[in-house]
Design a protein around this motif. Structure first.
Motif, PDB file in Angstrom:
ATOM      1  N   GLY A  75      69.607  60.159  40.956  1.00  0.00           N
ATOM      2  CA  GLY A  75      70.265  59.640  39.762  1.00  0.00           C
ATOM      3  C   GLY A  75      69.479  59.841  38.474  1.00  0.00           C
ATOM      4  N   ARG A  76      68.289  60.440  38.557  1.00  0.00           N
ATOM      5  CA  ARG A  76      67.503  60.718  37.344  1.00  0.00           C
ATOM      6  C   ARG A  76      68.031  61.971  36.668  1.00  0.00           C
ATOM      7  NH1 ARG A  76      63.664  57.852  35.749  1.00  0.00           N
ATOM      8  NH2 ARG A  76      62.512  59.413  34.611  1.00  0.00           N
ATOM      9  N   TYR A  77      67.980  61.928  35.356  1.00  0.00           N
ATOM     10  CA  TYR A  77      68.316  63.073  34.513  1.00  0.00           C
ATOM     11  C   TYR A  77      66.993  63.579  33.938  1.00  0.00           C
ATOM     12  CZ  TYR A  77      73.130  61.471  34.753  1.00  0.00           C
ATOM     13  OH  TYR A  77      74.367  61.109  35.204  1.00  0.00           O
ATOM     14  N   VAL A  78      66.773  64.891  33.992  1.00  0.00           N
ATOM     15  CA  VAL A  78      65.534  65.459  33.477  1.00  0.00           C
ATOM     16  C   VAL A  78      65.868  66.610  32.540  1.00  0.00           C
ATOM     17  CG1 VAL A  78      63.329  66.558  34.032  1.00  0.00           C
ATOM     18  CG2 VAL A  78      64.262  64.794  35.560  1.00  0.00           C
ATOM     19  N   LEU A  79      65.454  66.449  31.284  1.00  0.00           N
ATOM     20  CA  LEU A  79      65.552  67.532  30.306  1.00  0.00           C
ATOM     21  C   LEU A  79      64.276  68.348  30.391  1.00  0.00           C
ATOM     22  CD1 LEU A  79      66.904  65.534  27.254  1.00  0.00           C
ATOM     23  CD2 LEU A  79      68.134  67.295  28.539  1.00  0.00           C
ATOM     24  N   ARG A  80      64.386  69.661  30.305  1.00  0.00           N
ATOM     25  CA  ARG A  80      63.217  70.531  30.369  1.00  0.00           C
ATOM     26  C   ARG A  80      63.293  71.576  29.255  1.00  0.00           C
ATOM     27  NH1 ARG A  80      61.187  75.331  32.314  1.00  0.00           N
ATOM     28  NH2 ARG A  80      59.198  75.203  33.433  1.00  0.00           N
ATOM     29  N   PHE A  81      62.196  71.698  28.528  1.00  0.00           N
ATOM     30  CA  PHE A  81      62.060  72.693  27.466  1.00  0.00           C
ATOM     31  C   PHE A  81      60.840  73.543  27.763  1.00  0.00           C
ATOM     32  CE2 PHE A  81      64.251  69.155  25.624  1.00  0.00           C
ATOM     33  CZ  PHE A  81      65.176  69.702  24.749  1.00  0.00           C
ATOM     34  N   GLU A  82      60.925  74.822  27.490  1.00  0.00           N
ATOM     35  CA  GLU A  82      59.787  75.717  27.627  1.00  0.00           C
ATOM     36  C   GLU A  82      59.685  76.541  26.351  1.00  0.00           C
ATOM     37  OE1 GLU A  82      58.230  79.344  30.517  1.00  0.00           O
ATOM     38  OE2 GLU A  82      59.758  77.956  31.248  1.00  0.00           O
TER      39      GLU A  82
END
Length: 190
Positions: free
Chosen positions: A19-26
């Motif tokens: 149920g976790r939401y993870v935003l990822r930027f590189e």
């Protein structure tokens, strides 16, 4: 605005089974990890690009406070995307390994900054983890919250890059366009 198949540097969303939401930027930055580390940790530099002031010692396990400044968005100005005004948050440094890894809780959410040396600079990987109910919910649900948050981080990261490049010209505020882009992108389950 990048096209849908040209998302280099833009955020991606992962919805985990728990149920976790993870935003990822590189981002690839033309600066050493040491230079970027200072921008991630020193108060005078953070103030120029990060959405709030970080009060407290910079060390593993240290308790910190995130104090929002007077220019933070307000719910009354944006009722379609904010259910309440931002409030100061408490956090803890969960990783502190200069100049490689920085992580902390941001209220009930997690922020993580990883720096890896590359030829000509470094690679920055930033992740922001949250749940459906953490932070400030979006009236239209967690995917719209992810879009709102991703647009905000995109603007912050552009401003960080301008700071690192000694560019006094603030990046154009593309938040509304970025929010629209992310809202469309994140509405489609992966």
């Amino acid at each position: 605005m990048p096209s849908s198949n040209d998302d280099a540097g833009m955020g991606a969303l992962e919805v985990r089974d728990d149920g976790r939401y993870v935003l990822r930027f590189e981002r690839f930055l033309a600066h050493s990890p040491e230079r970027v580390w200072r921008a991630l940790t020193e108060a005078d530099q953070l103030r120029q690009w990060f959405p709030c002031d970080i009060e407290g010692e910079r060390e593993l396990g240290a308790k910190i406070r995130f104090a929002f400044r007077g220019n933070a968005p307000r719910a009354e100005d944006m009722p379609e995307i904010l259910t309440k005004d931002p409030e100061d948050l408490d956090g803890t440094f969960t990783a502190f390994d200069p100049p490689r890894l920085l992580a902390y809780t941001w209220g009930e959410e997690d922020l993580r900054w990883e720096l890896e040396p590359t030829e000509g600079g470094c690679r920055l990987v930033f992740t922001h983890g949250f749940t459906k109910h953490s932070g400030i919910p979006h009236p239209a649900g967690p995917r719209k919250k992810a879009a709102r948050t991703a647009a905000g981080w995109d603007v912050c990261l552009d401003t960080l890059e301008a700071l690192l490049n000694d560019d006094d010209t603030p990046p154009a505020n593309l938040w509304p366009q970025l929010y629209g882009h992310y809202a469309t992108k994140f509405d489609q389950p992966q």
